[in-house]
Motif scaffolding. Structure first.
Motif, PDB file in Angstrom:
ATOM      1  N   THR A   3       0.674  -1.245  -0.055  1.00 33.95           N
ATOM      2  CA  THR A   3      -0.047  -0.007  -0.081  1.00 33.95           C
ATOM      3  C   THR A   3       0.882   1.216   0.087  1.00 33.95           C
ATOM      4  OG1 THR A   3      -0.143   0.016   2.370  1.00 33.95           O
ATOM      5  CG2 THR A   3      -1.817  -1.195   1.199  1.00 33.95           C
ATOM      6  N   ILE A   4       0.239   2.367  -0.254  1.00 41.55           N
ATOM      7  CA  ILE A   4       1.086   3.708  -0.039  1.00 41.55           C
ATOM      8  C   ILE A   4       1.315   3.863   1.021  1.00 41.55           C
ATOM      9  CG2 ILE A   4       0.451   6.058  -0.257  1.00 41.55           C
ATOM     10  CD1 ILE A   4       0.474   4.973  -3.095  1.00 41.55           C
ATOM     11  N   LYS A   5       0.649   3.564   2.178  1.00 37.49           N
ATOM     12  CA  LYS A   5       1.152   3.767   3.627  1.00 37.49           C
ATOM     13  C   LYS A   5       2.517   2.818   3.832  1.00 37.49           C
ATOM     14  CE  LYS A   5      -0.352   2.980   8.563  1.00 37.49           C
ATOM     15  NZ  LYS A   5      -1.471   2.681   9.272  1.00 37.49           N
ATOM     16  N   GLU A   6       2.472   1.704   3.161  1.00 38.68           N
ATOM     17  CA  GLU A   6       3.848   0.722   3.591  1.00 38.68           C
ATOM     18  C   GLU A   6       5.082   1.316   2.792  1.00 38.68           C
ATOM     19  OE1 GLU A   6       2.100  -3.814   4.134  1.00 38.68           O
ATOM     20  OE2 GLU A   6       2.097  -2.747   1.967  1.00 38.68           O
ATOM     21  N   ILE A   7       4.793   1.927   1.548  1.00 36.21           N
ATOM     22  CA  ILE A   7       5.609   2.565   0.875  1.00 36.21           C
ATOM     23  C   ILE A   7       6.247   3.772   1.678  1.00 36.21           C
ATOM     24  CG2 ILE A   7       6.616   3.868  -1.421  1.00 36.21           C
ATOM     25  CD1 ILE A   7       4.389   2.061  -2.708  1.00 36.21           C
ATOM     26  N   ALA A   8       5.333   4.541   2.178  1.00 34.51           N
ATOM     27  CA  ALA A   8       5.564   5.617   2.889  1.00 34.51           C
ATOM     28  C   ALA A   8       6.582   5.291   4.269  1.00 34.51           C
ATOM     29  CB  ALA A   8       4.323   6.558   3.357  1.00 34.51           C
ATOM     30  N   ILE A  38      11.607   6.276  -3.308  1.00 32.65           N
ATOM     31  CA  ILE A  38      10.102   6.201  -3.378  1.00 32.65           C
ATOM     32  C   ILE A  38      10.027   4.773  -4.535  1.00 32.65           C
ATOM     33  CG2 ILE A  38       7.835   6.774  -3.918  1.00 32.65           C
ATOM     34  CD1 ILE A  38       8.622   9.232  -2.689  1.00 32.65           C
ATOM     35  N   ILE A  39      10.435   5.208  -5.963  1.00 34.65           N
ATOM     36  CA  ILE A  39      10.269   4.255  -6.688  1.00 34.65           C
ATOM     37  C   ILE A  39      11.095   2.775  -6.497  1.00 34.65           C
ATOM     38  CG2 ILE A  39      10.932   3.605  -9.310  1.00 34.65           C
ATOM     39  CD1 ILE A  39      10.817   6.270  -9.772  1.00 34.65           C
ATOM     40  N   GLN A  40      12.046   2.890  -5.859  1.00 34.88           N
ATOM     41  CA  GLN A  40      12.727   1.581  -5.584  1.00 34.88           C
ATOM     42  C   GLN A  40      11.867   0.996  -4.412  1.00 34.88           C
ATOM     43  OE1 GLN A  40      15.873   0.459  -6.826  1.00 34.88           O
ATOM     44  NE2 GLN A  40      14.801  -1.481  -6.010  1.00 34.88           N
ATOM     45  N   ALA A  41      11.597   1.437  -3.735  1.00 37.00           N
ATOM     46  CA  ALA A  41      10.565   0.934  -2.205  1.00 37.00           C
ATOM     47  C   ALA A  41       9.346   0.441  -3.107  1.00 37.00           C
ATOM     48  CB  ALA A  41      10.223   1.887  -1.436  1.00 37.00           C
ATOM     49  N   SER A  42       8.588   0.995  -3.839  1.00 37.34           N
ATOM     50  CA  SER A  42       7.487   0.445  -4.466  1.00 37.34           C
ATOM     51  C   SER A  42       7.807  -0.662  -5.459  1.00 37.34           C
ATOM     52  CB  SER A  42       6.762   1.718  -5.403  1.00 37.34           C
ATOM     53  OG  SER A  42       7.451   1.903  -6.584  1.00 37.34           O
ATOM     54  N   GLU A  43       8.875  -0.855  -5.941  1.00 35.24           N
ATOM     55  CA  GLU A  43       9.107  -1.887  -6.737  1.00 35.24           C
ATOM     56  C   GLU A  43       9.688  -3.127  -5.832  1.00 35.24           C
ATOM     57  OE1 GLU A  43      12.130  -0.602  -9.494  1.00 35.24           O
ATOM     58  OE2 GLU A  43      10.790   0.434 -10.824  1.00 35.24           O
ATOM     59  N   LEU A  45       8.418  -3.430  -2.890  1.00 40.10           N
ATOM     60  CA  LEU A  45       7.314  -4.104  -2.142  1.00 40.10           C
ATOM     61  C   LEU A  45       6.125  -4.790  -3.454  1.00 40.10           C
ATOM     62  CD1 LEU A  45       6.858  -1.280   0.278  1.00 40.10           C
ATOM     63  CD2 LEU A  45       7.600  -3.766   0.784  1.00 40.10           C
ATOM     64  N   GLY A  46       6.577  -4.588  -4.586  1.00 39.34           N
ATOM     65  CA  GLY A  46       5.709  -5.035  -5.548  1.00 39.34           C
ATOM     66  C   GLY A  46       4.684  -4.232  -5.848  1.00 39.34           C
ATOM     67  N   TYR A  47       4.466  -3.083  -5.757  1.00 38.51           N
ATOM     68  CA  TYR A  47       3.514  -2.006  -5.694  1.00 38.51           C
ATOM     69  C   TYR A  47       3.214  -2.004  -7.265  1.00 38.51           C
ATOM     70  CZ  TYR A  47       0.210   1.953  -5.479  1.00 38.51           C
ATOM     71  OH  TYR A  47      -0.693   2.742  -5.515  1.00 38.51           O
ATOM     72  N   SER A  48       4.207  -1.842  -8.048  1.00 37.65           N
ATOM     73  CA  SER A  48       3.974  -1.416  -9.516  1.00 37.65           C
ATOM     74  C   SER A  48       3.394  -2.840 -10.221  1.00 37.65           C
ATOM     75  CB  SER A  48       5.375  -0.885 -10.151  1.00 37.65           C
ATOM     76  OG  SER A  48       6.244  -1.788  -9.918  1.00 37.65           O
ATOM     77  N   LYS A 297      12.044  -6.406 -12.168  1.00 39.42           N
ATOM     78  CA  LYS A 297      13.357  -7.209 -12.221  1.00 39.42           C
ATOM     79  C   LYS A 297      13.563  -8.461 -12.900  1.00 39.42           C
ATOM     80  CE  LYS A 297      14.961  -4.619  -7.951  1.00 39.42           C
ATOM     81  NZ  LYS A 297      13.876  -3.582  -7.943  1.00 39.42           N
ATOM     82  N   ARG A 298      12.790  -8.608 -13.860  1.00 43.86           N
ATOM     83  CA  ARG A 298      12.829  -9.805 -14.997  1.00 43.86           C
ATOM     84  C   ARG A 298      14.280 -10.049 -15.490  1.00 43.86           C
ATOM     85  NH1 ARG A 298      12.318  -9.560 -20.030  1.00 43.86           N
ATOM     86  NH2 ARG A 298      11.014  -7.644 -20.162  1.00 43.86           N
TER      87      ARG A 298
END
Length: 320
Positions: A3-8, A38-43, A45-48, A297-298
Motif C-alpha cells: 500500500t501507499i502507507k507501507e511505501i511511506a 520511492i520508486i525503488q521501495a514501490s518496486e 514491495l511489488g506495488y507497481s 526485475k525480470r
C-alpha cells in the motif's frame, strides 16, 4: 498487497508525497534522490506489479547506434527515435540520448535501463560490459545478444513469405531480391542478411526460380541500392534508378516491392508498393517491455516480433 502507507513507512516520506509521485502529479517537485528512493521501495514491495494502472516513472537511456551521414538511410532511424521519445514520455520515462556506447556506460548509474536503435556493430565484449552496467535493455530492429537483452523486431520472415506468396498468386515464375548484408546477430557476422535467406526459402517453397537473382551485399544505402540494381541489370538485361536508366519500366516490365514504407516510397516514380513496418508499435512495445523488466526485475529475456502489412501503390498490384 503493498500500500501507499507501507511505501511511506519504508522510505520515511509522507503518504501524500508517495501518492502524488506514483500517480504522476505534475505539480510535485522533489529531489532526484527522493524520487528514486520511492520508486525503488514501490518496486521492492511489488506495488507497481500489483497495481497496473500506476505507471512508475523511470530514467532511461537511448543508444542511437546509427552513424551513417546519409539522410535517406538515417530517415528510418530518425522516425523510430521520434516514436520512442513520444512513447517514453507517455510511459513517464525520462529519456537521455547517447550516440556513443562508452559514454552511456560511464553514466549508467543514473539510469534504470536503456533502449537501442541502429545497426552499427557492437562487439561481444562491449555487449557483456553493457549488461554488467545496465542489465535491463531492449534492442529494436536487431537482436545482437538474445541471452542478455530483450528485443523487438519486425517479423521479416513472415514478410518474405507474404511477398513471395503475392508474387506466386500473380503467376510470376522468376523473382529476384536486392538488399544489404547482415552484420549483427548473436555475436557473429552472418554471410547473408536474414531477408535474403528467408526469400530463398520461400521461393523454393512456391516453386519460383530465383537462382542468380539474389543480390544481398553492402550497406543499406541509396548508393548501394543503385549499384546493386545496376549489377542486376547488367547480369540479366533487364532499384528504380538503375531500371529507369536502361529503359526498364516499372511496373510495365518488372514489378517492385520494398520494405519499410518510408516517405520516399511515395515520392518515387512510380510510387513503391511496400511492406510497412509500424515504427510507433515497435516503440510502444519496446517501452512497455523495458518498463516491465525494470519494475519486475525480470531476468528471463523476451523477444517480440511484429507483423508488417503491404501498402499497395503502383510498382506492384496483387492479384485480386
Amino acid at each position: 498487497m503493498a500500500t501507499i502507507k507501507e511505501i511511506a513507512q519504508r522510505t520515511g516520506f509522507s503518504q501524500a508525497t508517495v501518492s502524488r509521485l506514483l500517480n504522476g502529479d505534475p505539480t510535485l517537485s522533489v529531489r532526484e534522490e527522493t524520487r528514486r528512493k520511492i520508486i525503488q521501495a514501490s518496486e521492492d514491495l511489488g506495488y507497481s506489479v500489483q497495481t497496473k494502472r500506476i505507471v512508475i516513472p523511470h530514467e532511461v537511456a537511448l543508444l542511437d547506434n546509427e552513424k551513417s551521414d546519409e539522410a535517406l538511410r538515417d530517415s528510418y532511424f530518425t522516425d523510430l527515435r521520434s516514436a520512442l521519445e513520444c512513447n517514453a514520455e507517455q510511459q513517464r520515462m525520462e529519456m537521455t540520448v547517447f550516440h556513443n556506447l562508452d559514454d552511456m556506460i560511464a553514466r549508467s548509474s543514473k539510469f534504470d535501463g536503456f533502449m537501442a536503435i541502429g545497426a552499427d556493430q557492437i562487439s561481444e565484449e562491449d555487449l557483456e560490459r553493457l549488461h554488467r552496467a545496465m542489465p535491463y535493455g531492449v534492442f529494436i530492429d536487431v537482436n545482437p545478444a538474445p541471452n542478455l537483452f530483450d528485443s523487438v523486431q519486425p517479423d521479416l520472415q513472415q514478410t518474405m513469405h507474404d511477398a513471395v506468396a503475392a508474387c506466386a498468386a500473380k503467376g510470376m515464375k522468376r523473382v529476384g531480391f536486392i538488399g544489404g548484408k547482415g552484420c549483427l546477430m548473436n555475436f557473429y557476422e552472418v554471410d547473408e542478411e536474414n531477408r535474403a535467406t528467408y526469400f530463398r526459402r520461400e521461393a523454393r517453397r512456391f516453386g519460383i526460380q530465383s537462382d542468380g537473382l539474389v543480390y544481398s551485399d553492402g550497406l543499406f544505402t541509396v548508393s548501394n541500392g543503385r549499384a546493386l540494381g545496376e549489377q542486376f541489370v547488367r547480369d540479366h538485361n533487364g532499384v528504380l534508378q538503375a531500371f529507369n536508366a536502361v529503359g526498364v519500366l516499372v511496373p510495365r516490365d518488372i514489378s517492385v516491392i520494398s520494405i519499410n514504407n518510408q516517405t520516399i516510397s511515395q515520392l518515387t516514380s512510380p510510387p513503391l508498393s511496400t511492406f510497412s513496418i509500424d515504427q510507433n508499435e515497435l516503440a510502444r512495445v519496446a517501452t512497455l517491455m523495458l518498463g516491465d523488466a525494470i519494475s519486475g526485475k525480470r531476468t528471463i529475456r523476451q523477444h517480440a516480433y511484429l507483423s508488417t502489412s503491404l501498402v499497395v501503390r503502383d510498382s506492384f498490384v496483387p492479384a485480386k
